[in-house]
Scaffold this motif. Structure first.
Motif, PDB file in Angstrom:
ATOM      1  N   PHE A 118     -48.927  -4.556  39.704  1.00  0.00           N
ATOM      2  CA  PHE A 118     -48.429  -3.735  40.813  1.00  0.00           C
ATOM      3  C   PHE A 118     -46.916  -3.601  40.655  1.00  0.00           C
ATOM      4  CE2 PHE A 118     -52.322  -5.723  42.459  1.00  0.00           C
ATOM      5  CZ  PHE A 118     -52.995  -4.630  42.968  1.00  0.00           C
ATOM      6  N   PHE A 119     -46.502  -2.866  39.638  1.00  0.00           N
ATOM      7  CA  PHE A 119     -45.102  -2.868  39.232  1.00  0.00           C
ATOM      8  C   PHE A 119     -44.181  -2.294  40.306  1.00  0.00           C
ATOM      9  CE2 PHE A 119     -41.411  -1.166  36.844  1.00  0.00           C
ATOM     10  CZ  PHE A 119     -40.938  -2.379  36.355  1.00  0.00           C
ATOM     11  N   THR A 120     -44.609  -1.251  40.990  1.00  0.00           N
ATOM     12  CA  THR A 120     -43.769  -0.652  42.030  1.00  0.00           C
ATOM     13  C   THR A 120     -43.429  -1.674  43.102  1.00  0.00           C
ATOM     14  OG1 THR A 120     -44.766   1.523  41.644  1.00  0.00           O
ATOM     15  CG2 THR A 120     -43.615   1.212  43.734  1.00  0.00           C
ATOM     16  N   GLN A 121     -44.417  -2.467  43.492  1.00  0.00           N
ATOM     17  CA  GLN A 121     -44.205  -3.499  44.503  1.00  0.00           C
ATOM     18  C   GLN A 121     -43.344  -4.636  43.961  1.00  0.00           C
ATOM     19  OE1 GLN A 121     -47.868  -5.069  46.079  1.00  0.00           O
ATOM     20  NE2 GLN A 121     -46.855  -6.708  47.206  1.00  0.00           N
ATOM     21  N   ALA A 122     -43.638  -5.086  42.745  1.00  0.00           N
ATOM     22  CA  ALA A 122     -42.866  -6.179  42.150  1.00  0.00           C
ATOM     23  C   ALA A 122     -41.399  -5.778  41.980  1.00  0.00           C
ATOM     24  CB  ALA A 122     -43.473  -6.553  40.796  1.00  0.00           C
ATOM     25  N   LYS A 123     -41.157  -4.543  41.587  1.00  0.00           N
ATOM     26  CA  LYS A 123     -39.797  -4.056  41.391  1.00  0.00           C
ATOM     27  C   LYS A 123     -39.034  -4.036  42.714  1.00  0.00           C
ATOM     28  CE  LYS A 123     -37.386  -0.180  39.113  1.00  0.00           C
ATOM     29  NZ  LYS A 123     -36.637   0.430  40.227  1.00  0.00           N
ATOM     30  N   ALA A 124     -39.711  -3.589  43.778  1.00  0.00           N
ATOM     31  CA  ALA A 124     -39.055  -3.534  45.089  1.00  0.00           C
ATOM     32  C   ALA A 124     -38.684  -4.930  45.575  1.00  0.00           C
ATOM     33  CB  ALA A 124     -39.967  -2.841  46.101  1.00  0.00           C
TER      34      ALA A 124
ATOM     35  N   PHE B   8     -47.730 -14.967  46.218  1.00  0.00           N
ATOM     36  CA  PHE B   8     -46.533 -14.194  45.919  1.00  0.00           C
ATOM     37  C   PHE B   8     -46.594 -13.552  44.534  1.00  0.00           C
ATOM     38  CE2 PHE B   8     -42.140 -13.797  44.392  1.00  0.00           C
ATOM     39  CZ  PHE B   8     -41.561 -13.071  45.431  1.00  0.00           C
ATOM     40  N   GLY B   9     -47.246 -14.221  43.599  1.00  0.00           N
ATOM     41  CA  GLY B   9     -47.269 -13.733  42.227  1.00  0.00           C
ATOM     42  C   GLY B   9     -48.205 -12.582  41.958  1.00  0.00           C
ATOM     43  N   ARG B  10     -48.994 -12.145  42.934  1.00  0.00           N
ATOM     44  CA  ARG B  10     -49.982 -11.106  42.648  1.00  0.00           C
ATOM     45  C   ARG B  10     -49.372  -9.832  42.059  1.00  0.00           C
ATOM     46  NH1 ARG B  10     -54.055  -7.400  46.248  1.00  0.00           N
ATOM     47  NH2 ARG B  10     -55.486  -6.965  44.539  1.00  0.00           N
ATOM     48  N   PRO B  11     -48.337  -9.233  42.670  1.00  0.00           N
ATOM     49  CA  PRO B  11     -47.788  -8.011  42.066  1.00  0.00           C
ATOM     50  C   PRO B  11     -47.117  -8.259  40.715  1.00  0.00           C
ATOM     51  CG  PRO B  11     -46.447  -8.701  43.932  1.00  0.00           C
ATOM     52  CD  PRO B  11     -47.680  -9.538  43.959  1.00  0.00           C
ATOM     53  N   PHE B  12     -46.838  -9.530  40.423  1.00  0.00           N
ATOM     54  CA  PHE B  12     -46.228  -9.902  39.141  1.00  0.00           C
ATOM     55  C   PHE B  12     -47.300 -10.350  38.141  1.00  0.00           C
ATOM     56  CE2 PHE B  12     -43.057 -10.401  42.407  1.00  0.00           C
ATOM     57  CZ  PHE B  12     -41.852 -10.002  41.830  1.00  0.00           C
ATOM     58  N   GLY B  13     -48.467  -9.773  38.232  1.00  0.00           N
ATOM     59  CA  GLY B  13     -49.556 -10.154  37.333  1.00  0.00           C
ATOM     60  C   GLY B  13     -50.061 -11.553  37.597  1.00  0.00           C
ATOM     61  N   TRP B  14     -50.006 -11.988  38.850  1.00  0.00           N
ATOM     62  CA  TRP B  14     -50.387 -13.334  39.266  1.00  0.00           C
ATOM     63  C   TRP B  14     -49.583 -14.398  38.510  1.00  0.00           C
ATOM     64  CZ3 TRP B  14     -52.362 -14.596  43.662  1.00  0.00           C
ATOM     65  CH2 TRP B  14     -53.271 -13.764  44.311  1.00  0.00           C
ATOM     66  N   HIS B  15     -48.340 -14.095  38.231  1.00  0.00           N
ATOM     67  CA  HIS B  15     -47.452 -15.109  37.644  1.00  0.00           C
ATOM     68  C   HIS B  15     -47.316 -16.268  38.636  1.00  0.00           C
ATOM     69  CE1 HIS B  15     -44.351 -16.700  35.093  1.00  0.00           C
ATOM     70  NE2 HIS B  15     -43.481 -16.748  36.096  1.00  0.00           N
ATOM     71  N   ASP B  16     -47.299 -17.497  38.124  1.00  0.00           N
ATOM     72  CA  ASP B  16     -47.272 -18.690  38.971  1.00  0.00           C
ATOM     73  C   ASP B  16     -45.832 -19.027  39.376  1.00  0.00           C
ATOM     74  OD1 ASP B  16     -47.662 -21.045  40.296  1.00  0.00           O
ATOM     75  OD2 ASP B  16     -48.289 -22.194  38.527  1.00  0.00           O
ATOM     76  N   PHE B  17     -45.489 -18.727  40.637  1.00  0.00           N
ATOM     77  CA  PHE B  17     -44.128 -18.993  41.127  1.00  0.00           C
ATOM     78  C   PHE B  17     -43.974 -20.409  41.680  1.00  0.00           C
ATOM     79  CE2 PHE B  17     -43.841 -14.446  40.781  1.00  0.00           C
ATOM     80  CZ  PHE B  17     -42.497 -14.204  40.521  1.00  0.00           C
ATOM     81  N   THR B  18     -45.069 -21.159  41.735  1.00  0.00           N
ATOM     82  CA  THR B  18     -44.956 -22.525  42.238  1.00  0.00           C
ATOM     83  C   THR B  18     -44.226 -23.429  41.242  1.00  0.00           C
ATOM     84  OG1 THR B  18     -47.094 -23.223  41.314  1.00  0.00           O
ATOM     85  CG2 THR B  18     -47.107 -22.268  43.528  1.00  0.00           C
ATOM     86  N   GLN B  19     -44.038 -22.969  40.008  1.00  0.00           N
ATOM     87  CA  GLN B  19     -43.379 -23.788  38.974  1.00  0.00           C
ATOM     88  C   GLN B  19     -41.853 -23.756  39.081  1.00  0.00           C
ATOM     89  OE1 GLN B  19     -43.495 -21.845  34.911  1.00  0.00           O
ATOM     90  NE2 GLN B  19     -44.740 -20.326  36.029  1.00  0.00           N
TER      91      GLN B  19
ATOM     92  N   GLU C  32     -36.033 -12.320  36.061  1.00  0.00           N
ATOM     93  CA  GLU C  32     -36.674 -12.013  34.783  1.00  0.00           C
ATOM     94  C   GLU C  32     -38.205 -11.959  34.903  1.00  0.00           C
ATOM     95  OE1 GLU C  32     -36.277 -16.487  35.061  1.00  0.00           O
ATOM     96  OE2 GLU C  32     -35.015 -14.733  35.499  1.00  0.00           O
ATOM     97  N   THR C  33     -38.735 -12.502  35.986  1.00  0.00           N
ATOM     98  CA  THR C  33     -40.193 -12.497  36.169  1.00  0.00           C
ATOM     99  C   THR C  33     -40.734 -11.096  36.434  1.00  0.00           C
ATOM    100  OG1 THR C  33     -39.919 -12.991  38.539  1.00  0.00           O
ATOM    101  CG2 THR C  33     -40.228 -14.865  37.043  1.00  0.00           C
ATOM    102  N   LEU C  34     -39.854 -10.139  36.694  1.00  0.00           N
ATOM    103  CA  LEU C  34     -40.319  -8.768  36.925  1.00  0.00           C
ATOM    104  C   LEU C  34     -41.145  -8.261  35.742  1.00  0.00           C
ATOM    105  CD1 LEU C  34     -40.375  -6.100  38.493  1.00  0.00           C
ATOM    106  CD2 LEU C  34     -38.157  -5.539  37.473  1.00  0.00           C
ATOM    107  N   GLU C  35     -40.822  -8.719  34.552  1.00  0.00           N
ATOM    108  CA  GLU C  35     -41.542  -8.255  33.365  1.00  0.00           C
ATOM    109  C   GLU C  35     -43.030  -8.597  33.433  1.00  0.00           C
ATOM    110  OE1 GLU C  35     -40.699  -6.247  30.757  1.00  0.00           O
ATOM    111  OE2 GLU C  35     -39.011  -5.931  32.129  1.00  0.00           O
TER     112      GLU C  35
END
Length: 452
Positions: A336-342, A306-317, A327-330
């Motif tokens: 992949f900002f267009t995808q993360a924003k959507a 899930f975190g790939r479009p968010f710069g591979w941010h770790d959402f399991t935490q 706030e993780t949109l940042e």
């Protein structure tokens, strides 16, 4: 140039499973090492070639985490792979992804030109600016380029590539043993490019192929991405959920190409990626679609990727049942900002928890291209006739399903006269109905000769 409009088809192999299909490799027909197996890729390429496909498309990325899909964890570099496939095939186009963000122009242009010569004019380049922000750390950078820099580099890179591919005019090499003349030196051209992002002297030490230049593909969906595609793209890879969305994208890109960049919109071939499931009946195909979706994309895998479009941010935490952490949109600002924003906007608007948001990405939207061979063929023709596309990139997930598409759907398209029954060209440009670019120096020479 093609004498009449026809459907174009590309094959996109996913190996052991890409995003949305983490457990595809459990299919017993897929070798565990499929993503690094030249034998497996050769089998797929030859099958697609038997079906007279325009091209085989190999995607790529250069940053992984432990949560990356199996195909991403261990796969061959595209141009190396496609060069090998060029010797195992004779007609199908060979398209690979290569980034303008983390390549040197001269080196990449030379490698693409080499593939074009090795294949006899069948090479294509999918131009990307790289969405996985972590890739920057593999190239000595602390962070990825911002959007403006990424797309500025891409624009200059492609223009520079085309200039380098024109380093030699087509008749530069005389190779006359009687006179001892190998090269007509007046037809070798130094580039001396110095732009905002790159400085390259040239010339490229490589002659043009039978198709002049590799075909340039592009797949960005942001406004900057669409402008890049409309200005330099000859093939456009995209995704559309239905005909209206496909028509909107199609019209936008063709209009941009013509009105903003002065291009012939017919020289832009738009090919959305599609998922196809073929069964003996429509009902059987839908059952197989549901079964495959559930098997190929578990919730655990969806959360991991899930975190790939968010710069591979770790959402399991995060707490799965707490509100989606908007706030993780940042973290996706340079990914992949267009995808993360959507995704973020949808979650906030619906008041979803993280669990619900992940489930929404996992919940599969039924593909329109599912059913009996006749049903699938009808749907392909419907999209194409509605000008929602010029053709399709068919995902090669389960090998048995792709075989059925080639052996049962393609013949129906051929019988209806909307797809070739045999190859009538030897180059990728020929397959796509695109003109061979005239060498710029030859054109200038001809223009000067006719000027009073």
């Amino acid at each position: 140039m093609a004498s009449k409009r026809q459907i174009h088809l590309g094959a996109v192999p996913y190996g052991t499973g890409g995003p949305g299909s983490h457990t595809l490799w459990l299919d017993p027909e897929i070798p565990g090492d499929a993503s690094v197996s030249i034998a497996w890729f050769t089998e797929i390429a030859r099958l697609a070639e038997r079906g007279c496909f325009d091209l085989l498309f190999v995607v790529d990325s250069q940053f992984i985490t432990p949560y990356s899909p199996p195909h991403y964890l261990n796969r061959l570099e595209p141009l190396t792979l496609l060069s090998a496939l060029a010797t195992q095939t004779s007609r199908i186009g060979l398209v690979g992804t290569a980034t303008t963000s983390f390549n040197s122009p001269f080196n990449l242009v030379r490698r693409l030109g080499s593939l074009d010569l090795i294949s006899g004019g069948r090479a294509g380049w999918n131009v990307v600016t790289t969405g996985d922000a972590g890739t920057a750390t593999n190239y000595g950078l602390d962070e990825h380029y911002d959007y403006d820099t990424r797309y500025g580099r891409a624009q200059e890179f492609v223009e520079l590539a085309r200039a380098l591919w024109d380093s030699y005019e087509d008749d530069a090499f005389v190779r006359d043993r009687a006179s001892g003349v190998f090269l007509d030196r007046t037809k070798q051209h130094v580039l001396d490019h110095e732009g905002e992002h790159f400085k390259v002297r040239g010339p490229l030490n490589l002659v043009r192929s039978p198709q002049g230049h590799p075909v340039v593909f592009q797949a960005g969906d942001s406004d900057q991405g669409r402008d890049l595609g409309a200005s330099v793209g000859e093939g456009i890879f995209t995704h559309a959920p239905d005909i209206p969305a496909g028509q909107a994208f199609y019209d936008d890109l063709k209009t941009r190409a013509q009105t903003k960049f002065g291009r012939d919109p017919d020289e832009l071939v738009i090919m959305p990626g599609i998922k196809v499931v073929v069964g003996d009946t429509d009902e059987e195909a839908r059952e197989l679609e549901a079964f495959n979706n559930d098997r190929d994309h578990t919730f655990a895998a969806a959360l991991a990727e899930f975190g790939r479009p968010f710069g591979w941010h770790d959402f399991t935490q995060y707490d799965l049942d707490a509100p989606f952490p908007a706030e993780t949109l940042e973290h996706g600002r340079r990914s992949f900002f267009t995808q993360a924003k959507a995704v973020t906007e949808r979650a906030v608007e619906n008041g979803w928890t993280l669990r619900q948001t992940v489930e929404a990405t996992r919940y599969f939207r039924k593909s329109e291209f599912v059913g009996s061979p006749a049903t699938v063929a009808d749907k392909l023709v419907e999209w194409w006739e509605a000008r929602a596309c010029d053709g399709f990139n068919v995902g090669v997930d389960h090998p048995a399903g792709f075989r059925r598409f080639v052996e049962e759907v393609v013949p129906i398209l051929q019988e209806r006269g909307v797809f070739r029954a045999q190859y009538d060209a030897t180059t990728l440009r020929g397959h796509l109905g695109l003109p061979v670019p005239v060498n710029r120096h030859t054109a200038a020479r001809a223009a000067a000769a006719t000027t009073p």
